[in-house]
Scaffold this active site. Structure first.
Site, short mmCIF file in Angstrom:
data_model
loop_
_atom_site.label_atom_id
_atom_site.label_comp_id
_atom_site.label_asym_id
_atom_site.label_seq_id
_atom_site.Cartn_x
_atom_site.Cartn_y
_atom_site.Cartn_z
N SER A 1 0.81 -1.22 0.00
CA SER A 1 0.00 0.00 0.00
C SER A 1 0.85 1.27 0.00
O SER A 1 0.29 2.37 0.00
CB SER A 1 -0.92 0.02 1.22
OG SER A 1 -0.16 -0.01 2.43
N TYR A 2 2.17 1.15 0.00
CA TYR A 2 3.02 2.34 0.02
C TYR A 2 3.04 2.99 -1.36
O TYR A 2 3.38 2.36 -2.36
CB TYR A 2 4.45 1.98 0.43
CG TYR A 2 4.64 1.72 1.91
CD1 TYR A 2 3.59 1.86 2.81
CD2 TYR A 2 5.87 1.34 2.41
CE1 TYR A 2 3.78 1.62 4.17
CE2 TYR A 2 6.07 1.11 3.77
CZ TYR A 2 5.02 1.24 4.63
OH TYR A 2 5.21 1.00 5.98
N GLY A 3 2.71 4.26 -1.37
CA GLY A 3 2.56 5.01 -2.61
C GLY A 3 1.15 5.56 -2.65
O GLY A 3 0.20 4.88 -2.27
#
Length: 365
Positions: free
Chosen positions: A93-95
């Site tokens: 989920s990073y971004g």
């Protein structure tokens, strides 16, 4: 998957002290002097005593990421490898927005292109986290999430596959499905080990016991842990980890930057962080003063002292990196130890500071 380095190699940016005072404020642990090539155990893995986090890679909202930063991120990654760091933490989920998953994509690209890893890409321990999205309703969907991460990372197997947060407080049935998904990832050989993130004491014990009945060891538990996050619940989590043989990974060891000494009430960061800093920074004077005093006495920086404290507690901190300068400074947290008196001074100052870090809303009991 542990990165093997010759101890005759010249390492830069690391200062060393021979002080090896015992630690008495927490459960005593036998610890090395924190050189990056003296790995610590994390389940079946051997990792550097400090890793690096990649939350900022792709995050425009909080960290101001732009694609023009990619070259400096790659240089930072290479410098970390050269100095013995082999643990890198990321998440699917990073971004933000269209850049969702960008952190994994960049990390995979850097690993593949690294000149220092030609033919040895699997020596980097990649720990990624899988979000408990509401549409991941079956264990198969969770396994597919793992496969998607492997594709973005361009690797065949993860070091650690982690459940990003617990759904016990709002979707308990989904929680059991996600746990089964972790087991399947492990049994299919997609991950070498499994871990959790943002699990409070009660849920941590529950998932440990569940995985044990399935023959899967719980390798790590990742929580917010620092001089700003050492409340009763965090210390209880640390105690459980020590008792059950789980390695605690401490994220935000610098309190989103509040422990760096760079900011003050009149000098705040841009973006959403400024709101949090405005609330907390005015109450941190005792702690920041103690960090500054010890840093000056030791010839260190305040971030190096704050990170070293986390290592002294037997955790593996994962400060974020966005530049070569960040890596150079953070590496200075290795190769020495705070004395017992210095640790007590910091902990007393933290307790005297009327403000502490706001607990992550994703952390459950």
């Amino acid at each position: 998957m542990a990165l093997t380095l010759s101890t005759t190699k010249t390492f830069t940016n690391i200062n060393c002290s021979n002080n090896t005072s015992n630690i008495t404020t927490f459960k005593p642990l036998k610890l090395p002097l924190f050189w990056p090539w003296q790995k610590v155990k994390m389940g079946p893995l051997s990792v550097s005593p400090m890793g690096f986090g990649t939350w900022a890679w792709g995050n425009q909202l909080l960290w101001g990421y732009q694609t023009s930063m990619d070259d400096q991120l790659q240089q930072a990654f290479e410098l970390a490898l050269e100095n013995g760091i082999n643990l890198f933490d990321t998440a699917d989920s990073y971004g933000t927005g269209r850049l969702n998953g960008q952190s994994e994509r960049l990390l995979g690209k850097f690993i593949k292109e690294s000149q220092g890893l030609k033919g040895k890409q699997n020596e980097v321990v990649v720990a990624t986290k899988f979000a408990a999205y509401p549409w991941r309703l079956t264990s198969g969907q969770f396994v597919n999430a793992c496969r998607a991460s492997l594709d973005r990372l361009q690797i065949d197997q993860l070091g650690i596959g982690q459940l990003h947060w617990s759904t016990a407080s709002y979707a308990p049935l989904q929680e059991l499905v996600l746990w089964d998904g972790l087991v399947q990832m492990y049994e299919k050989g997609l991950v070498r080990a499994v871990g959790v993130s943002n699990y409070g004491p009660q849920q941590l014990v529950k998932i440990h016991d569940y995985l044990k009945t399935r023959g899967v060891p719980l390798c790590s538990a990742q929580v917010q842990f620092s001089l700003l996050s050492m409340g009763k619940e965090q210390l209880e989590i640390k105690s459980i980890c020590d008792e059950l043989g789980i390695r605690l990974i401490s994220y935000s060891p610098l309190g989103l930057g509040m422990l760096t000494g760079k900011y003050s009430s009149s000098k705040l960061p841009t973006g959403p962080r400024s709101l949090l800093f405005r609330q907390i920074l005015p109450g941190l004077e005792p702690l920041l003063l103690a960090l500054s005093e010890i840093a000056k006495k030791r010839g260190k920086t305040m971030p190096q002292v704050a990170i070293n404290w986390c290592i002294c507690k037997g955790t593996v901190p994962i400060p974020g990196i966005k530049s070569v300068r960040h890596v150079e400074d953070n590496l200075g947290a290795l190769g020495w130890k705070l004395t017992n008196d210095e640790q007590l001074q910091l902990e007393y100052a933290a307790k005297e500071s009327p403000k502490s870090m706001i607990q992550n809303i994703f952390q459950t009991r």
